[in-house]
Motif scaffolding. Structure first.
Motif, PDB file in Angstrom:
ATOM      1  N   LEU A 443       0.814  -1.157  -0.148  1.00  0.00           N
ATOM      2  CA  LEU A 443      -0.041   0.084   0.007  1.00  0.00           C
ATOM      3  C   LEU A 443       0.818   1.200   0.003  1.00  0.00           C
ATOM      4  CD1 LEU A 443      -2.770  -1.053   2.418  1.00  0.00           C
ATOM      5  CD2 LEU A 443      -3.012  -0.897  -0.125  1.00  0.00           C
ATOM      6  N   ASN A 444       2.034   1.260   0.727  1.00  0.00           N
ATOM      7  CA  ASN A 444       3.013   2.340   0.654  1.00  0.00           C
ATOM      8  C   ASN A 444       3.565   2.720  -0.724  1.00  0.00           C
ATOM      9  OD1 ASN A 444       2.540   3.451   3.344  1.00  0.00           O
ATOM     10  ND2 ASN A 444       3.940   1.963   4.153  1.00  0.00           N
ATOM     11  N   LEU A 445       3.691   1.590  -1.516  1.00  0.00           N
ATOM     12  CA  LEU A 445       4.280   1.700  -2.647  1.00  0.00           C
ATOM     13  C   LEU A 445       3.210   2.523  -3.579  1.00  0.00           C
ATOM     14  CD1 LEU A 445       5.990  -1.816  -3.586  1.00  0.00           C
ATOM     15  CD2 LEU A 445       7.062   0.412  -3.375  1.00  0.00           C
ATOM     16  N   MET A 446       1.980   2.080  -3.513  1.00  0.00           N
ATOM     17  CA  MET A 446       0.968   2.821  -4.296  1.00  0.00           C
ATOM     18  C   MET A 446       0.818   4.200  -3.711  1.00  0.00           C
ATOM     19  SD  MET A 446      -2.363   0.253  -4.626  1.00  0.00           S
ATOM     20  CE  MET A 446      -2.120  -1.775  -4.888  1.00  0.00           C
ATOM     21  N   ARG A 447       0.710   4.362  -2.336  1.00  0.00           N
ATOM     22  CA  ARG A 447       0.958   5.857  -1.865  1.00  0.00           C
ATOM     23  C   ARG A 447       2.006   6.692  -2.386  1.00  0.00           C
ATOM     24  NH1 ARG A 447      -0.296   2.950   3.339  1.00  0.00           N
ATOM     25  NH2 ARG A 447      -2.421   3.024   3.411  1.00  0.00           N
ATOM     26  N   PRO A 468      -3.260   5.493   5.915  1.00  0.00           N
ATOM     27  CA  PRO A 468      -1.882   4.560   6.419  1.00  0.00           C
ATOM     28  C   PRO A 468      -2.243   4.308   8.161  1.00  0.00           C
ATOM     29  CG  PRO A 468      -1.143   6.565   5.332  1.00  0.00           C
ATOM     30  CD  PRO A 468      -2.729   6.916   5.493  1.00  0.00           C
ATOM     31  N   ASN A 469      -1.739   3.256   8.456  1.00  0.00           N
ATOM     32  CA  ASN A 469      -1.677   2.865   9.630  1.00  0.00           C
ATOM     33  C   ASN A 469      -0.946   3.813  10.581  1.00  0.00           C
ATOM     34  OD1 ASN A 469      -3.067   0.462   9.084  1.00  0.00           O
ATOM     35  ND2 ASN A 469      -1.191  -0.799   9.215  1.00  0.00           N
TER      36      ASN A 469
ATOM     37  N   ILE B 449       9.597   7.488 -10.097  1.00  0.00           N
ATOM     38  CA  ILE B 449       9.067   6.188  -9.875  1.00  0.00           C
ATOM     39  C   ILE B 449      10.219   5.161  -9.384  1.00  0.00           C
ATOM     40  CG2 ILE B 449       8.055   4.265 -10.842  1.00  0.00           C
ATOM     41  CD1 ILE B 449       6.251   6.108 -12.738  1.00  0.00           C
ATOM     42  N   LYS B 450      11.161   5.160 -10.196  1.00  0.00           N
ATOM     43  CA  LYS B 450      12.423   4.452  -9.913  1.00  0.00           C
ATOM     44  C   LYS B 450      12.768   4.858  -8.321  1.00  0.00           C
ATOM     45  CE  LYS B 450      16.663   3.015 -10.134  1.00  0.00           C
ATOM     46  NZ  LYS B 450      17.005   1.446  -9.903  1.00  0.00           N
ATOM     47  N   ALA B 451      12.859   6.158  -7.852  1.00  0.00           N
ATOM     48  CA  ALA B 451      13.123   6.311  -6.599  1.00  0.00           C
ATOM     49  C   ALA B 451      12.289   5.752  -5.578  1.00  0.00           C
ATOM     50  CB  ALA B 451      13.338   7.947  -6.447  1.00  0.00           C
ATOM     51  N   VAL B 452      11.005   5.705  -5.738  1.00  0.00           N
ATOM     52  CA  VAL B 452       9.894   5.020  -4.966  1.00  0.00           C
ATOM     53  C   VAL B 452      10.371   3.814  -4.698  1.00  0.00           C
ATOM     54  CG1 VAL B 452       7.670   4.079  -4.779  1.00  0.00           C
ATOM     55  CG2 VAL B 452       7.841   6.441  -5.529  1.00  0.00           C
ATOM     56  N   PHE B 453      10.645   2.984  -5.474  1.00  0.00           N
ATOM     57  CA  PHE B 453      10.912   1.456  -5.445  1.00  0.00           C
ATOM     58  C   PHE B 453      12.354   1.368  -4.924  1.00  0.00           C
ATOM     59  CE2 PHE B 453       7.290   1.336  -8.056  1.00  0.00           C
ATOM     60  CZ  PHE B 453       6.752   0.116  -7.675  1.00  0.00           C
TER      61      PHE B 453
END
Lengths: 470, 470
Positions: A443-447, A468-469, B449-453
């Motif tokens: 979920l945090n990836l989506m956020r 978020p929790n 997006i790269k930085a998110v992952f």
């Protein structure tokens, strides 16, 4: 997120940017756009806007992003997950004036279309050129193609033709800050960096506003035959579904309807159907193509499979009238239940061989919680729509205890390898169930992806991911 | 990004985490994994690791993320864009021990497979169960299915069956920090939040490491017929391509080969073919299905279209030997050019009706810059592979001026509605051309997006996106 209420000054800026004639603050307009087709939920926007082109959308978003005003994009308003509800007020961005079919390119079998075009109108325009755009959700007569993109829509023909995900080649989108980009290329293949087109599909207006859509088209087919198989139990009908594919047969539609659904449409809609006493479930099986001989061969093959699973009767419909009557029964079902009862709709999807376990599990959960259910849907994709009916449940239980029952349904769905929505989306009403399927990491990836596209969180806030929790 | 060199202490941690027997620092290993099939580029890793399971990959990434050691995931090493080259040294993560076909689920028509399985071996295992996994890139005999996912691979049958994007249902991936998630669900439909499965496909190992793959399967087909049509000009052959689809025909493969390509395989490979003087281009057209009559009807229809476009001769291959000989000619082409000349390969894709303009444009650009080219590829998808041959170009021009010619080719591709790679990916060697297709706004979305992952940028650094403008 902290949002700003729309002041007279902000309103004037918006009117100035997109034209006063496209901005509405009268009570009727606010009320008309306060709901979609999701249960009886109502959230009033502060202003309704109906811009007419991409530049206007860009200008609008620049203003809203600057002041942190929430913007809820809306298509035809036929959504079943509350994705078009402006839960924080702000701007309701109706795409209804984006009505142009810009180009049907018969050389490349592609079309460029604006998001406010009604899906069925687009299909008809394409058909007039001898081509097929096969993504036809049940609401095709009123939903917009832009809404279909936003929800990753399907429909009965996914089983042969795939979802909208396989037909969208490229999108013009406006980002939260007003920047305009095309997400990809008008090509059948694409290996040029992260696929933002695919990321936009199913993102429910939370990442950007779609303003142009390039779709793939395919050659039209001229023939189809529809069969309706009757079964004594839901389980037998559902078990036959995966057996059909195991036999190497690919129908163009494969729908399940349980008896109760047929009873509702006979009772409440102007539909005549001879419902026999010993029949408790139906499969609708359609084949299409250009050659009737080939189609009939498939019909024969499927007949043999149906017999193995205790099918008691098969009705063949080959005139358009017969076909339309049966399809109408299936398409009317949701509306029929919805108009005549307090209900909730869920949109489960599992690997198709798990359908018997899913349908039995739903009935068992219902028995424990005291709700009834009408199940039907795109069985060929493992996609079962569940209309939960209040029946004997107390108001108190409906309000507080039903949620636990739905949690159990989604836990079952997930345990069977499935997920909590196949084609209706998450929107507002399913987001609290997301943790059943996804870890907080996920979920945090989506956020965080959301934050990349929309750092101030103005686009369709409060949808898809739960808070978020702490 | 600042990366850490691998010290003895870090090496010991890695050995401890994934097993000493899976860690290699000998010169041969480092040399073997310093290149892929991209031109003659060489970049040496500091260490080669071959973990055996997901937990080991997770442990490895935790260590590398902690110390900021770059990790370059690698499949079969058959890539043509340099995506598997460890350009910053660090860890070369070979997935070659992920060799299990975990499950072929004939009830659901799905398979679960590890990324190190060779594509053709997977296809054969699936075929043994009477099913079809149709994504067969030319390198199918040596590439890994994990590499196919990383590149969004296609192959000749995309024209009927779609790319790998339409067959991947769910992925188990390890994130840069070692977290493990499944990206989606094992379902044919999915409308449950942002589609991370689709985001992973084509991301070339820059977002996460894929450790399990769930694919869709379809019923096998029993029959196929291959036709080889001869044309006097490239333009006529290319113009026939979109006309075939306009006539409502969908072949299972539609490949273009120009004369020069056929000359190369006759000259350098053990292939006999009667190449007539007046023939300058070929279309290979394959139909498949279960019913030969239907296939022959399609062959007749396509024959009529070919005649309209000046096709001088049609050869029918219906024995497996004839078919294999023609396919071998097509498949050998890249290898043949590559082994016998200094060359560069580009992977252009355009809407298919634009093919004549593309092929003429490439020749015209070549004439101005002094390079020759051999063009062939998946014409049915508008996907043309261009082998650029040094020919009379000076070393100086090849080194410095050719780049401008390639820029012109990609500018043409983009102007025609296409993009700079259809199926080979961007990797290292195409990334500097990305600004031709994408604005800095678009590239920054990809970078974010790269930085998110992968906040520390350890996963396959230096690929896909060029260094940002200062």
């Amino acid at each position: 997120m902290e949002y700003t209420k729309i002041t007279n000054a902000i309103l004037a800026e918006i009117e100035n940017a997109i034209g006063k004639e496209n901005v509405f603050i009268d009570d009727d307009s606010l009320a008309n756009y306060a709901h979609d087709e999701t249960e009886d939920l109502k959230y009033f926007p502060e202003v309704v806007v109906k811009p007419t082109d991409t530049i206007a959308v860009s200008a609008l978003l620049k203003i809203c992003n600057h002041y942190a005003v929430p913007v809820t994009p809306r298509g035809g308003g036929t959504g079943l997950s509350g994705a078009a509800l402006p839960i924080y007020g702000g701007v309701l961005l109706s795409m209804e004036k984006f009505k142009a079919i810009i180009d049907i390119d018969t050389d490349n079998l592609q079309a460029t279309v604006e998001p406010g075009v009604i899906t069925e109108e687009f299909m008809n325009a394409v058909a007039a050129k001898g081509l097929l755009y096969p993504v036809d959700p049940s609401s095709k007569g009123s939903c917009f193609i832009g809404g279909n993109v936003a929800h990753g829509s399907g429909g009965p023909r996914v089983v042969k033709y795939g979802t909208i995900r396989e037909y969208i080649l490229n999108l013009e989108v406006v980002l939260a800050n007003g920047d305009i980009i095309w997400t990809g290329a008008n090509t059948l293949k694409y290996a040029s960096g992260y696929n933002l087109t695919q990321l936009m599909i199913g993102s429910e207006g939370t990442l950007a506003v779609v303003t142009k859509i390039v779709t793939k088209l395919i050659p039209a087919v001229s023939q189809s035959v529809l069969m309706l198989g009757s079964f004594s139990t839901n389980e037998q009908a559902c078990a036959a579904v995966s057996a059909i594919f195991r036999a190497g047969i690919t129908p163009s539609a494969l729908e399940f309807m349980e008896r109760k659904g047929v009873e509702w449409v006979i009772k409440f809609d102007d539909i005549k159907f001879d419902l026999k006493d010993d029949v408790n479930a139906f499969l609708m099986i359609e084949f299409d193509g250009d050659d009737l001989d080939t189609i009939f061969k498939d019909c024969e093959k499927v007949n043999m499979v149906l017999e193995e699973f205790g099918c008691t009767e098969v009705l063949f419909a080959d005139t358009s009238q017969q076909k339309e009557e049966i399809w109408r029964m299936r398409r009317t079902m949701a509306e029929s239940v919805k108009s005549n009862s307090v209900y909730k709709e869920e949109d489960t999807v599992v690997p198709r061989a798990a359908l018997p376990k899913l349908v039995n599990g739903i009935k068992e959960i219902g028995a424990r919680y005291g709700f009834e259910s009408v199940c039907y849907g795109h069985a060929g994709d493992g996609n079962l729509h569940i209309n939960i009916i209040k029946a004997g449940m107390s108001d108190e239980d409906w309000k507080h205890r039903l949620k636990d029952g739905i949690v159990e349904i989604f836990e079952l769905t997930t345990a069977l390898g499935g997920t909590i929505s196949g084609e209706h989306g998450i929107g507002l009403v399913q987001k609290d169930y997301m943790p059943i399927k996804y870890s907080e990491i996920h979920l945090n990836l989506m956020r965080s992806i959301k934050a990349v596209f929309d750092p101030k969180g103005i686009l369709n806030p409060g949808k898809i991911t739960p808070t978020p929790n702490p």
